[in-house]
Scaffold this active site. Structure first.
Site, PDB file in Angstrom:
ATOM      1  N   ASN A 136      45.241  12.496  24.937  1.00  0.00           N
ATOM      2  CA  ASN A 136      46.164  13.396  25.628  1.00  0.00           C
ATOM      3  C   ASN A 136      45.455  13.992  26.846  1.00  0.00           C
ATOM      4  O   ASN A 136      44.498  14.746  26.693  1.00  0.00           O
ATOM      5  CB  ASN A 136      46.584  14.491  24.637  1.00  0.00           C
ATOM      6  CG  ASN A 136      47.541  15.501  25.228  1.00  0.00           C
ATOM      7  OD1 ASN A 136      47.766  15.535  26.434  1.00  0.00           O
ATOM      8  ND2 ASN A 136      48.103  16.338  24.370  1.00  0.00           N
ATOM      9  N   CYS A 190      51.021  20.429  29.822  1.00  0.00           N
ATOM     10  CA  CYS A 190      51.289  18.980  29.811  1.00  0.00           C
ATOM     11  C   CYS A 190      52.570  18.615  30.557  1.00  0.00           C
ATOM     12  O   CYS A 190      52.810  17.446  30.846  1.00  0.00           O
ATOM     13  CB  CYS A 190      51.371  18.470  28.382  1.00  0.00           C
ATOM     14  SG  CYS A 190      49.921  18.859  27.421  1.00  0.00           S
ATOM     15  N   HIS A 232      55.159  11.763  27.436  1.00  0.00           N
ATOM     16  CA  HIS A 232      53.846  12.415  27.392  1.00  0.00           C
ATOM     17  C   HIS A 232      53.037  11.779  26.256  1.00  0.00           C
ATOM     18  O   HIS A 232      53.524  11.597  25.148  1.00  0.00           O
ATOM     19  CB  HIS A 232      54.039  13.917  27.149  1.00  0.00           C
ATOM     20  CG  HIS A 232      52.758  14.645  26.929  1.00  0.00           C
ATOM     21  ND1 HIS A 232      51.667  14.485  27.752  1.00  0.00           N
ATOM     22  CD2 HIS A 232      52.380  15.532  25.972  1.00  0.00           C
ATOM     23  CE1 HIS A 232      50.678  15.242  27.314  1.00  0.00           C
ATOM     24  NE2 HIS A 232      51.086  15.880  26.230  1.00  0.00           N
TER      25      HIS A 232
HETATM   26  O1  UT7 Z   1      50.108  18.006  24.585  1.00  0.00           O
HETATM   27  C1  UT7 Z   1      50.756  19.110  24.060  1.00  0.00           C
HETATM   28  C2  UT7 Z   1      51.502  18.765  22.889  1.00  0.00           C
HETATM   29  N1  UT7 Z   1      50.665  18.406  21.796  1.00  0.00           N
HETATM   30  C3  UT7 Z   1      51.197  17.807  20.773  1.00  0.00           C
HETATM   31  O2  UT7 Z   1      52.360  17.561  20.827  1.00  0.00           O
HETATM   32  C4  UT7 Z   1      50.366  17.560  19.553  1.00  0.00           C
HETATM   33  C5  UT7 Z   1      51.197  17.848  18.339  1.00  0.00           C
HETATM   34  N2  UT7 Z   1      50.545  17.727  17.045  1.00  0.00           N
HETATM   35  C6  UT7 Z   1      49.990  16.576  16.585  1.00  0.00           C
HETATM   36  O3  UT7 Z   1      49.892  15.602  17.264  1.00  0.00           O
HETATM   37  C7  UT7 Z   1      49.581  16.546  15.127  1.00  0.00           C
HETATM   38  O4  UT7 Z   1      50.071  17.692  14.467  1.00  0.00           O
HETATM   39  C8  UT7 Z   1      48.039  16.465  14.902  1.00  0.00           C
HETATM   40  C9  UT7 Z   1      47.544  15.084  15.278  1.00  0.00           C
HETATM   41  C10 UT7 Z   1      47.351  17.528  15.714  1.00  0.00           C
HETATM   42  C11 UT7 Z   1      47.733  16.686  13.408  1.00  0.00           C
HETATM   43  O5  UT7 Z   1      48.450  15.766  12.619  1.00  0.00           O
HETATM   44  P1  UT7 Z   1      49.231  16.268  11.326  1.00  0.00           P
HETATM   45  O6  UT7 Z   1      49.755  15.081  10.641  1.00  0.00           O
HETATM   46  O7  UT7 Z   1      50.200  17.314  11.761  1.00  0.00           O
HETATM   47  O8  UT7 Z   1      48.062  16.863  10.431  1.00  0.00           O
HETATM   48  P2  UT7 Z   1      47.853  18.346   9.911  1.00  0.00           P
HETATM   49  O9  UT7 Z   1      47.546  19.265  11.020  1.00  0.00           O
HETATM   50  O10 UT7 Z   1      48.973  18.692   9.007  1.00  0.00           O
HETATM   51  O11 UT7 Z   1      46.572  18.139   9.039  1.00  0.00           O
HETATM   52  C12 UT7 Z   1      46.584  17.325   7.871  1.00  0.00           C
HETATM   53  C13 UT7 Z   1      45.201  17.349   7.278  1.00  0.00           C
HETATM   54  C14 UT7 Z   1      44.620  18.745   7.122  1.00  0.00           C
HETATM   55  O12 UT7 Z   1      43.898  18.770   5.927  1.00  0.00           O
HETATM   56  P3  UT7 Z   1      44.506  19.508   4.622  1.00  0.00           P
HETATM   57  O13 UT7 Z   1      44.729  20.919   5.043  1.00  0.00           O
HETATM   58  O14 UT7 Z   1      45.767  18.756   4.329  1.00  0.00           O
HETATM   59  O15 UT7 Z   1      43.431  19.301   3.599  1.00  0.00           O
HETATM   60  C15 UT7 Z   1      43.653  18.850   8.287  1.00  0.00           C
HETATM   61  O16 UT7 Z   1      42.581  19.728   8.022  1.00  0.00           O
HETATM   62  O17 UT7 Z   1      44.302  16.627   8.130  1.00  0.00           O
HETATM   63  C16 UT7 Z   1      43.164  17.440   8.397  1.00  0.00           C
HETATM   64  N3  UT7 Z   1      42.644  17.107   9.711  1.00  0.00           N
HETATM   65  C17 UT7 Z   1      41.772  16.104   9.914  1.00  0.00           C
HETATM   66  N4  UT7 Z   1      41.170  15.241   9.086  1.00  0.00           N
HETATM   67  C18 UT7 Z   1      40.328  14.345   9.604  1.00  0.00           C
HETATM   68  C19 UT7 Z   1      42.946  17.676  10.885  1.00  0.00           C
HETATM   69  N5  UT7 Z   1      42.271  17.059  11.874  1.00  0.00           N
HETATM   70  C20 UT7 Z   1      41.528  16.089  11.297  1.00  0.00           C
HETATM   71  C21 UT7 Z   1      40.637  15.123  11.792  1.00  0.00           C
HETATM   72  N6  UT7 Z   1      40.065  14.275  10.915  1.00  0.00           N
HETATM   73  N7  UT7 Z   1      40.340  15.015  13.094  1.00  0.00           N
END
Ligand code: UT7
Length: 343
Positions: free
Chosen positions: A300, A130, A270
């Site tokens: 993204n 990215c 980004h």
């Molecule tokens: O371009 C390169 C750089 N990329 C980035 O910088 C991306 C960085 N990361 C992010 O943007 C975020 O971490 C995400 C959007 C990927 C995830 O958000 P988060 O608030 O960090 O969520 P998480 O990974 O902690 O997940 C929270 C919960 C989990 O469930 P449990 O384990 O708490 O029961 C996930 O399984 O949300 C769940 N989850 C979803 N639920 C519904 C993960 N993806 C989804 C989804 N829909 N699509």
């Protein structure tokens, strides 16, 4: 008539030993097909509410099956060339930043060279995920300032839908396809990239990667069956690293130009996650009006992200010549970067 810079810049490129590197045109292209959050609800266990509140993304563009990264890159390049008034024969060098080349080799930049008919141009790909567009801008500028070339075409282009695991809700809601391009030229008295900060941290390379398809894990029936040819991300850790690295890089770029953030007309971060953008903006002391956000439309798009955004900012007419822009990026590698541009 040349415009006098209003600040002191130790790395100023204006008229440095008779050379100036200007961004003389930008352009972008996104595929027509729109994939909405509602459609993703039918594909994986997710909701529009989750995607919107956790990321800010509402929809993304998906390239057609017979449309490849080189096609997206070529379309963006043609628009940038038209805006810059540059012909294919004038281009000395093409750099394509991408993690989704048409194929492992030859370079996508060579395929773009053929499609543009830029027969004189040297061409290579650059892989900084990215962060690729800022890396490519800085490298393109170095070729101009060193008198090696006069006209460089820099492109960030991705068909991320080709490496997205459509069964993995953690990642498939995040990414989209598209391309953005810029023409860099040696132009007397012109303005352009004032400074570019680039960084990397290979210690955290496992946070965001695609394990299959390289020399470590060539394609086998097993690698395909175990879904190793799709990207994987540890979202939370990546998020934390992104905020920290983007803030540090942006501050360093401002420091090098002896600028306060208030001097920046437009900050183009980004476009990975609205919460990352807001956290970076807060920590830099930026106002919401300074931050450009278009991720609700495209998700993204990796190396294409800030390139598409730059084109949208320019074509919106909100910039006057001489306005300052701050680009700030973060991606797999890990890699990061920030650049100050005088428009
Ligand atoms: O371009 C390169 C750089 N990329 C980035 O910088 C991306 C960085 N990361 C992010 O943007 C975020 O971490 C995400 C959007 C990927 C995830 O958000 P988060 O608030 O960090 O969520 P998480 O990974 O902690 O997940 C929270 C919960 C989990 O469930 P449990 O384990 O708490 O029961 C996930 O399984 O949300 C769940 N989850 C979803 N639920 C519904 C993960 N993806 C989804 C989804 N829909 N699509």
């Amino acid at each position: 008539m040349t415009t006098k810079p209003v600040f002191k810049n130790p790395r100023a490129t204006h008229d440095f030993l008779g050379r100036s590197c200007s961004i003389s045109g930008v352009g972008s292209y996104v595929p027509e097909r729109i994939l909405t959050n509602a459609e993703l609800e039918k594909l994986v266990d997710t909701t529009d509410e989750w995607i919107t509140s956790r990321t800010g993304i509402k929809e993304r563009r998906i390239a057609a099956p017979d449309q490849y990264t080189s096609d997206l890159a070529t379309a963006a390049a043609q628009r940038a060339m038209k805006n810059a008034g540059v012909t294919p024969e004038q281009i000395d060098l093409i750099i394509v930043a991408t993690i989704t080349p048409d194929m492992p080799f030859p370079a996508t930049a060579c395929l773009v060279q053929r499609k543009l008919g830029a027969r004189r141009a040297a061409a290579f790909d650059l892989e900084a995920a990215c962060s690729g567009f800022i890396y490519a801008l800085e490298i393109g500028q170095q070729f101009i300032m060193s008198r090696t070339y006069d006209t460089v075409l820099v492109i960030g282009a991705e068909k991320l839908s080709s490496i997205t695991d459509w069964q993995d809700r953690n990642t498939c809601v995040l990414f989209g396809d598209g391309a953005g391009a810029a023409i860099l030229q040696n132009r007397e008295g012109a303005h352009g990239l004032l400074t570019a900060v680039m960084g990397a941290d290979g210690e955290n390379s496992d946070l965001l990667s695609m394990a299959g398809g390289g020399s470590r894990c060539p394609a086998t029936v097993e690698s395909v069956n175990s879904r190793m040819h799709y990207l994987r991300m540890e979202g939370k850790e990546t998020f934390k690293n992104a905020v920290q690295a983007m803030v540090t890089a942006a501050k360093e770029a401002l420091r090098r130009c002896e600028l306060d953030v208030s001097a920046i007309k437009c900050i183009i971060p980004h476009q990975a996650n609205r919460r990352i953008i807001d956290a970076v903006g807060d920590r830099l002391g930026a106002t919401p009006e300074q931050l450009f956000v278009n991720l609700e439309k495209y998700g993204n798009t990796s190396a294409a992200s800030v390139a598409i955004a730059l084109d949208e900012v320019v074509s919106s007419g909100r910039l006057q010549r001489g306005d300052l822009i701050l680009l700030v990026v973060f991606g797999a590698g890990l890699t990061w970067g920030a650049a100050v541009i005088e428009w």
